[in-house]
Design a protein around this motif. Structure first.
Motif, PDB file in Angstrom:
ATOM      1  N   PHE A 130      19.224 -19.394  60.929  1.00  0.00           N
ATOM      2  CA  PHE A 130      19.684 -20.095  59.734  1.00  0.00           C
ATOM      3  C   PHE A 130      19.334 -21.584  59.751  1.00  0.00           C
ATOM      4  CE2 PHE A 130      23.070 -21.206  56.550  1.00  0.00           C
ATOM      5  CZ  PHE A 130      22.633 -20.344  55.559  1.00  0.00           C
ATOM      6  N   GLN A 131      18.720 -22.069  60.824  1.00  0.00           N
ATOM      7  CA  GLN A 131      18.429 -23.493  60.926  1.00  0.00           C
ATOM      8  C   GLN A 131      17.432 -23.941  59.862  1.00  0.00           C
ATOM      9  OE1 GLN A 131      16.584 -23.437  64.921  1.00  0.00           O
ATOM     10  NE2 GLN A 131      14.768 -24.370  64.028  1.00  0.00           N
ATOM     11  N   GLY A 132      16.578 -23.024  59.413  1.00  0.00           N
ATOM     12  CA  GLY A 132      15.573 -23.383  58.412  1.00  0.00           C
ATOM     13  C   GLY A 132      16.193 -23.712  57.071  1.00  0.00           C
ATOM     14  N   PHE A 133      17.239 -22.960  56.692  1.00  0.00           N
ATOM     15  CA  PHE A 133      17.908 -23.232  55.415  1.00  0.00           C
ATOM     16  C   PHE A 133      18.550 -24.607  55.438  1.00  0.00           C
ATOM     17  CE2 PHE A 133      21.784 -23.301  52.870  1.00  0.00           C
ATOM     18  CZ  PHE A 133      21.286 -22.969  51.619  1.00  0.00           C
ATOM     19  N   THR A 134      19.291 -24.900  56.515  1.00  0.00           N
ATOM     20  CA  THR A 134      19.979 -26.189  56.620  1.00  0.00           C
ATOM     21  C   THR A 134      18.980 -27.337  56.669  1.00  0.00           C
ATOM     22  OG1 THR A 134      21.770 -25.092  57.837  1.00  0.00           O
ATOM     23  CG2 THR A 134      21.652 -27.495  57.950  1.00  0.00           C
ATOM     24  N   ALA A 135      17.987 -27.204  57.544  1.00  0.00           N
ATOM     25  CA  ALA A 135      16.995 -28.272  57.686  1.00  0.00           C
ATOM     26  C   ALA A 135      16.181 -28.442  56.408  1.00  0.00           C
ATOM     27  CB  ALA A 135      16.064 -27.961  58.856  1.00  0.00           C
ATOM     28  N   GLY A 136      15.860 -27.328  55.748  1.00  0.00           N
ATOM     29  CA  GLY A 136      15.085 -27.414  54.514  1.00  0.00           C
ATOM     30  C   GLY A 136      15.847 -28.135  53.420  1.00  0.00           C
ATOM     31  N   LEU A 137      17.150 -27.867  53.327  1.00  0.00           N
ATOM     32  CA  LEU A 137      17.971 -28.532  52.317  1.00  0.00           C
ATOM     33  C   LEU A 137      18.040 -30.033  52.587  1.00  0.00           C
ATOM     34  CD1 LEU A 137      19.750 -27.995  49.837  1.00  0.00           C
ATOM     35  CD2 LEU A 137      21.692 -27.726  51.396  1.00  0.00           C
ATOM     36  N   ILE A 138      18.249 -30.388  53.860  1.00  0.00           N
ATOM     37  CA  ILE A 138      18.322 -31.809  54.219  1.00  0.00           C
ATOM     38  C   ILE A 138      16.975 -32.486  53.972  1.00  0.00           C
ATOM     39  CG2 ILE A 138      18.608 -33.404  56.153  1.00  0.00           C
ATOM     40  CD1 ILE A 138      20.603 -31.374  57.335  1.00  0.00           C
ATOM     41  N   ALA A 139      15.894 -31.828  54.382  1.00  0.00           N
ATOM     42  CA  ALA A 139      14.568 -32.432  54.254  1.00  0.00           C
ATOM     43  C   ALA A 139      14.157 -32.595  52.791  1.00  0.00           C
ATOM     44  CB  ALA A 139      13.530 -31.589  54.996  1.00  0.00           C
ATOM     45  N   PHE A 140      14.486 -31.607  51.955  1.00  0.00           N
ATOM     46  CA  PHE A 140      14.155 -31.751  50.539  1.00  0.00           C
ATOM     47  C   PHE A 140      14.976 -32.872  49.915  1.00  0.00           C
ATOM     48  CE2 PHE A 140      14.738 -30.576  46.034  1.00  0.00           C
ATOM     49  CZ  PHE A 140      13.416 -30.720  45.627  1.00  0.00           C
ATOM     50  N   THR A 141      16.239 -32.991  50.332  1.00  0.00           N
ATOM     51  CA  THR A 141      17.064 -34.112  49.870  1.00  0.00           C
ATOM     52  C   THR A 141      16.434 -35.435  50.279  1.00  0.00           C
ATOM     53  OG1 THR A 141      19.052 -32.746  50.087  1.00  0.00           O
ATOM     54  CG2 THR A 141      19.365 -35.124  49.953  1.00  0.00           C
ATOM     55  N   ALA A 142      15.903 -35.496  51.504  1.00  0.00           N
ATOM     56  CA  ALA A 142      15.236 -36.714  51.970  1.00  0.00           C
ATOM     57  C   ALA A 142      14.015 -37.031  51.129  1.00  0.00           C
ATOM     58  CB  ALA A 142      14.831 -36.556  53.438  1.00  0.00           C
ATOM     59  N   ALA A 143      13.234 -35.992  50.766  1.00  0.00           N
ATOM     60  CA  ALA A 143      12.043 -36.206  49.949  1.00  0.00           C
ATOM     61  C   ALA A 143      12.411 -36.734  48.566  1.00  0.00           C
ATOM     62  CB  ALA A 143      11.253 -34.901  49.819  1.00  0.00           C
ATOM     63  N   VAL A 144      13.469 -36.183  47.973  1.00  0.00           N
ATOM     64  CA  VAL A 144      13.914 -36.642  46.652  1.00  0.00           C
ATOM     65  C   VAL A 144      14.484 -38.054  46.749  1.00  0.00           C
ATOM     66  CG1 VAL A 144      15.545 -36.219  44.777  1.00  0.00           C
ATOM     67  CG2 VAL A 144      14.342 -34.302  45.829  1.00  0.00           C
ATOM     68  N   MET A 145      15.276 -38.302  47.790  1.00  0.00           N
ATOM     69  CA  MET A 145      15.889 -39.614  47.964  1.00  0.00           C
ATOM     70  C   MET A 145      14.825 -40.693  48.139  1.00  0.00           C
ATOM     71  SD  MET A 145      18.666 -40.810  50.869  1.00  0.00           S
ATOM     72  CE  MET A 145      19.931 -39.668  50.309  1.00  0.00           C
ATOM     73  N   GLY A 146      13.781 -40.402  48.896  1.00  0.00           N
ATOM     74  CA  GLY A 146      12.728 -41.395  49.123  1.00  0.00           C
ATOM     75  C   GLY A 146      11.789 -41.564  47.954  1.00  0.00           C
ATOM     76  N   GLY A 147      11.676 -40.528  47.116  1.00  0.00           N
ATOM     77  CA  GLY A 147      10.737 -40.550  46.000  1.00  0.00           C
ATOM     78  C   GLY A 147       9.767 -39.399  46.147  1.00  0.00           C
ATOM     79  N   ILE A 148       9.976 -38.327  45.388  1.00  0.00           N
ATOM     80  CA  ILE A 148       9.191 -37.112  45.565  1.00  0.00           C
ATOM     81  C   ILE A 148       7.710 -37.392  45.346  1.00  0.00           C
ATOM     82  CG2 ILE A 148       9.382 -36.310  43.187  1.00  0.00           C
ATOM     83  CD1 ILE A 148       9.817 -34.090  46.292  1.00  0.00           C
ATOM     84  N   GLY A 149       6.883 -36.863  46.228  1.00  0.00           N
ATOM     85  CA  GLY A 149       5.444 -37.110  46.165  1.00  0.00           C
ATOM     86  C   GLY A 149       5.005 -38.338  46.931  1.00  0.00           C
TER      87      GLY A 149
END
Length: 356
Positions: free
Chosen positions: A281-300
């Motif tokens: 289940f680590q992929g779900f948790t890490a993926g959610l955090i990492a996508f949040t990081a991408a959006v927070m920093g500026g997607i793309g």
């Protein structure tokens, strides 16, 4: 007449005040939001224990964790930047990378008794194999699931991404079972390397930063200077124009998935060495955090993904240590909401066809 004039002046004063407050928040609101937790707890530490060593340890641990989130976030932000797709399977590709890496420990005979030279050589082999495995898996997912849906409504590839996420999650479940599994602590991640003014720097912290920084620098140089990197940026800006200029858009997109998978594989090994536990289940948790990081920093935005990962890592550590782990997700997403309100394009600005 005089009363009307007074009311008009008051209304004008209120408008000027609101305009001033809005200008202040536009200019300094984001800085205030980012600094509120460190400043509040820094003042508390000085009052209670006379120094900032506890806060410094929180930030140090946050940067170590954030470096791993940054590697995963780069895969999200590159894929979204080039085809506007949220690759929900990316977090589970990272999970497969951890499983492959830990499985290779036994194959290569890496144990706690392995000497330094053998350990370094073996981990380099594990790193390369994990990166290749995850890069190939991610490219295969793009070829099988996403390319046939390139011209389909956007909801179709999104649902397909969710489907592949569940497929990989169940592969991990069948591979190692439902419980968390211990991974050999090959680098003795909790062993203190040095202590600077009360800040305990452990071997795992050095590993996370030392392994992540070169990968980020190589990626940045590749994207900005190489021919394929320029093709990726051109495809991200305008696929049709890129195709007219002779760029093979399908190959470029596949390569972007390959590159994101390579980074996920590297993050999988670093995570296993740093956390010394892996589970399906680590992929779900890490993926959610990492996508949040991408959006927070500026997607793309590649630099934004790195910054977002580091920021979230620091927020997590401060919240875990001061507020409680059960509140950490709420704190992280509260920060995300505030940042999106104050700066909808993210910390460093969105870089997509829609966002510029």
């Amino acid at each position: 007449m005089e009363a009307a004039s007074v009311a008009a002046r008051r209304a004008l004063g209120r408008r000027r005040l609101l305009r001033g407050v809005r200008t202040f928040l536009d200019r300094y609101g984001l800085i205030i939001v980012l600094l509120v937790l460190p400043v509040v707890y820094g003042i508390s530490d000085i009052r209670d224990q006379g120094d900032l060593s506890r806060l410094a340890n929180n930030l140090k641990d946050g940067l170590s964790n954030g470096a791993i989130w940054a590697l995963i976030a780069l895969g999200y932000t590159m894929v979204y930047g080039i085809i506007q797709l949220i690759n929900f399977a990316h977090g589970d590709v990272f999970m497969i990378g951890s499983f492959v890496a830990v499985g290779l420990y036994g194959t290569l005979g890496l144990t706690l008794a392995t000497g330094p030279l053998g350990l370094v050589g073996g981990l380099l082999v594990v790193l390369v194999v994990s990166m290749i495995a995850c890069g190939s898996l991610n490219a295969m997912i793009e070829r099988v699931a996403y390319r046939p849906l390139r011209n389909a409504p956007k909801l179709a590839p999104l649902i397909t991404a969710v489907g592949f996420s569940f497929i990989l999650e169940n592969v991990g479940l069948l591979w190692l079972g439902p419980s968390q599994q211990s991974a050999p602590d090959l680098v003795q991640s909790q062993k203190e390397l040095l202590n600077l003014a009360g800040v305990s720097i452990k071997q795992g912290d050095v590993l996370a930063i030392a392994a992540t920084v070169p990968l980020l620098l190589v990626l940045g140089a590749f994207v900005t200077r190489s021919r394929m990197g320029k093709a990726m940026r051109a495809t991200s800006q305008d696929p049709e124009a890129a195709r007219l200029m002779g760029i093979n858009v399908d190959t470029t997109i596949s390569f972007t998935f390959l590159l994101g998978g390579l980074l996920a594989g590297a993050a999988g090994l670093i995570y296993a060495l740093y956390q010394t536990t892996i589970w399906f289940f680590q992929g779900f948790t890490a993926g959610l955090i990492a996508f949040t990081a991408a959006v927070m920093g500026g997607i793309g935005n590649l630099q934004g993904a790195v910054l977002g990962g580091l920021v979230i890592g620091c927020i997590q550590q401060i919240s875990d240590n001061r507020i409680g782990g059960q509140w950490t997700p709420a704190v992280v997403f509260a920060y995300l909401v505030l940042i999106m309100v104050l700066r909808p394009q993210g910390l460093l600005g969105e870089q997509t066809r829609e966002g510029g």
